[in-house]
Scaffold this motif. Structure first.
Motif, short mmCIF file in Angstrom:
data_model
loop_
_atom_site.label_atom_id
_atom_site.label_comp_id
_atom_site.label_asym_id
_atom_site.label_seq_id
_atom_site.Cartn_x
_atom_site.Cartn_y
_atom_site.Cartn_z
N LEU A 169 -6.10 0.89 8.41
CA LEU A 169 -5.49 -0.22 7.68
C LEU A 169 -6.40 -0.70 6.56
CD1 LEU A 169 -4.01 -2.27 10.66
CD2 LEU A 169 -2.79 -0.72 9.11
N LEU A 170 -7.69 -0.76 6.82
CA LEU A 170 -8.64 -1.20 5.80
C LEU A 170 -8.70 -0.19 4.65
CD1 LEU A 170 -10.71 -3.19 4.78
CD2 LEU A 170 -12.42 -2.10 6.28
N VAL A 171 -8.72 1.09 4.96
CA VAL A 171 -8.74 2.11 3.91
C VAL A 171 -7.46 2.04 3.07
CG1 VAL A 171 -8.72 4.60 3.46
CG2 VAL A 171 -10.37 3.63 5.08
N ALA A 172 -6.32 1.89 3.71
CA ALA A 172 -5.05 1.76 2.97
C ALA A 172 -5.08 0.55 2.05
CB ALA A 172 -3.88 1.66 3.95
N SER A 173 -5.59 -0.55 2.56
CA SER A 173 -5.67 -1.77 1.78
C SER A 173 -6.60 -1.60 0.58
CB SER A 173 -6.15 -2.92 2.68
OG SER A 173 -6.07 -4.14 1.99
N GLU A 174 -7.76 -1.00 0.81
CA GLU A 174 -8.73 -0.82 -0.27
C GLU A 174 -8.21 0.14 -1.34
OE1 GLU A 174 -11.33 -2.54 -0.91
OE2 GLU A 174 -11.45 -3.62 0.99
N LEU A 175 -7.62 1.26 -0.92
CA LEU A 175 -7.09 2.21 -1.91
C LEU A 175 -5.98 1.58 -2.74
CD1 LEU A 175 -6.96 5.55 0.12
CD2 LEU A 175 -8.55 4.94 -1.73
N THR A 176 -5.10 0.83 -2.09
CA THR A 176 -4.00 0.18 -2.80
C THR A 176 -4.52 -0.91 -3.74
OG1 THR A 176 -2.59 0.63 -0.89
CG2 THR A 176 -1.77 -0.96 -2.50
N THR A 177 -5.44 -1.72 -3.25
CA THR A 177 -6.03 -2.77 -4.08
C THR A 177 -6.71 -2.18 -5.31
OG1 THR A 177 -6.34 -4.23 -2.17
CG2 THR A 177 -7.70 -4.67 -4.11
N ASN A 178 -7.49 -1.12 -5.10
CA ASN A 178 -8.17 -0.50 -6.24
C ASN A 178 -7.19 0.08 -7.25
OD1 ASN A 178 -10.64 -1.21 -5.21
ND2 ASN A 178 -11.11 0.82 -4.41
N ALA A 179 -6.09 0.67 -6.77
CA ALA A 179 -5.08 1.20 -7.69
C ALA A 179 -4.46 0.07 -8.51
CB ALA A 179 -3.99 1.95 -6.92
N GLN A 193 1.61 7.78 0.02
CA GLN A 193 2.05 8.58 1.16
C GLN A 193 1.14 8.29 2.34
OE1 GLN A 193 1.63 12.53 -0.62
NE2 GLN A 193 3.82 12.79 -0.26
N VAL A 194 1.73 8.28 3.52
CA VAL A 194 0.95 8.18 4.75
C VAL A 194 1.51 9.21 5.72
CG1 VAL A 194 2.38 6.27 5.61
CG2 VAL A 194 0.15 6.66 6.60
N ASP A 195 0.63 10.01 6.28
CA ASP A 195 1.01 11.03 7.26
C ASP A 195 0.02 10.97 8.41
OD1 ASP A 195 3.13 12.43 5.73
OD2 ASP A 195 1.46 12.88 4.39
N VAL A 196 0.53 10.96 9.63
CA VAL A 196 -0.34 11.07 10.79
C VAL A 196 -0.36 12.54 11.13
CG1 VAL A 196 -0.81 10.29 13.13
CG2 VAL A 196 0.34 8.76 11.52
N ASP A 197 -1.51 13.15 10.92
CA ASP A 197 -1.64 14.60 11.05
C ASP A 197 -2.79 14.90 12.02
OD1 ASP A 197 -1.25 17.29 10.54
OD2 ASP A 197 -2.63 17.29 8.84
N GLY A 198 -2.44 15.44 13.16
CA GLY A 198 -3.48 15.75 14.15
C GLY A 198 -4.20 14.49 14.57
N PRO A 199 -5.53 14.53 14.53
CA PRO A 199 -6.30 13.38 15.01
C PRO A 199 -6.60 12.33 13.94
CG PRO A 199 -7.78 15.18 14.58
CD PRO A 199 -6.38 15.68 14.28
N GLY A 200 -5.85 12.34 12.83
CA GLY A 200 -6.16 11.38 11.77
C GLY A 200 -4.94 10.94 10.99
N VAL A 201 -5.17 9.96 10.13
CA VAL A 201 -4.16 9.44 9.22
C VAL A 201 -4.55 9.87 7.82
CG1 VAL A 201 -3.07 7.38 8.27
CG2 VAL A 201 -3.77 7.41 10.64
N ARG A 202 -3.64 10.56 7.13
CA ARG A 202 -3.87 10.97 5.75
C ARG A 202 -3.17 9.97 4.85
NH1 ARG A 202 -1.70 15.65 5.75
NH2 ARG A 202 -3.58 16.78 6.26
N LEU A 203 -3.95 9.31 4.00
CA LEU A 203 -3.43 8.32 3.06
C LEU A 203 -3.61 8.86 1.65
CD1 LEU A 203 -5.32 5.38 4.70
CD2 LEU A 203 -2.87 5.73 4.82
N ALA A 212 1.26 -1.57 2.17
CA ALA A 212 0.59 -0.31 2.53
C ALA A 212 0.13 -0.36 3.99
CB ALA A 212 -0.59 -0.04 1.61
N ARG A 213 -0.42 -1.50 4.38
CA ARG A 213 -0.87 -1.64 5.78
C ARG A 213 0.31 -1.53 6.74
NH1 ARG A 213 -4.02 -5.70 3.29
NH2 ARG A 213 -2.63 -7.31 4.08
N ARG A 214 1.44 -2.15 6.40
CA ARG A 214 2.62 -2.06 7.27
C ARG A 214 3.11 -0.62 7.39
NH1 ARG A 214 3.69 -7.17 5.09
NH2 ARG A 214 5.00 -6.35 3.42
N ALA A 215 3.06 0.13 6.29
CA ALA A 215 3.49 1.53 6.34
C ALA A 215 2.58 2.34 7.26
CB ALA A 215 3.49 2.13 4.93
N VAL A 216 1.29 2.07 7.22
CA VAL A 216 0.34 2.77 8.10
C VAL A 216 0.60 2.37 9.55
CG1 VAL A 216 -2.09 2.99 8.73
CG2 VAL A 216 -1.41 3.06 6.32
#
Length: 144
Positions: free
Chosen positions: A55-65, A76-86, A27-31
């Motif tokens: 990267l930390l948020v991606a890791s935590e969400l994936t770990t919790n899942a 899914q990961v999308d870079v949208d405007g000024p942020g990353v949507r995970l 997940a971190r690599r995808a981000v």
């Protein structure tokens, strides 16, 4: 929001297939790839601290899942405007909770920090019911 979960119904278009990470490192690599591509195409410098948060948020969400949700069913990961949507989906209908730091006997617990980290680092967090069961958690992490 993290205190009040926003529940929405999410429908995917037929035939939508995405690779899903089996490990938090994937997940971190995808981000990293998505943010690097965005910085490359927009000719902007990536903020290292903001990327670390994503990267930390991606890791935590994936770990919790994986630990609490029966495994990752979509990512899914999308870079949208000024942020990353995970967005991370799993098989569980249970809403995420922050565990108290100690059990009823006063013994310190290990873990339980993932959901508060996601909430603290994200500017928007939503939990959506999935039509076939389970949930999708979507978090937007600012890149600036």
């Amino acid at each position: 929001m993290c205190e009040e979960h926003m529940i929405e119904s999410v429908f995917e278009p037929p035939g939508a297939h995405r690779a899903r990470p089996c490990k938090p490192a994937e997940a971190r690599r995808a981000v990293e790839r998505a943010v690097a591509e965005r910085c490359r195409t927009t000719h902007t410098v990536c903020d290292a601290n903001a990327l670390s948060d994503a990267l930390l948020v991606a890791s935590e969400l994936t770990t919790n899942a994986i630990l609490h949700g029966g495994g990752v069913t979509d990512f899914q990961v999308d870079v949208d405007g000024p942020g990353v949507r995970l967005s991370v989906s799993d098989r569980s209908d249970e809403l995420p909770v922050a565990a108290p730091p100690a059990d009823p006997h006063g013994r310190l617990r290990h873990g339980g920090h993932g959901w508060p980290i996601v909430c603290r680092l994200s500017r928007d967090v939503r939990v959506s019911d999935l039509p076939a069961g389970g949930k999708c958690i979507t978090a937007v992490v600012p890149l600036a």
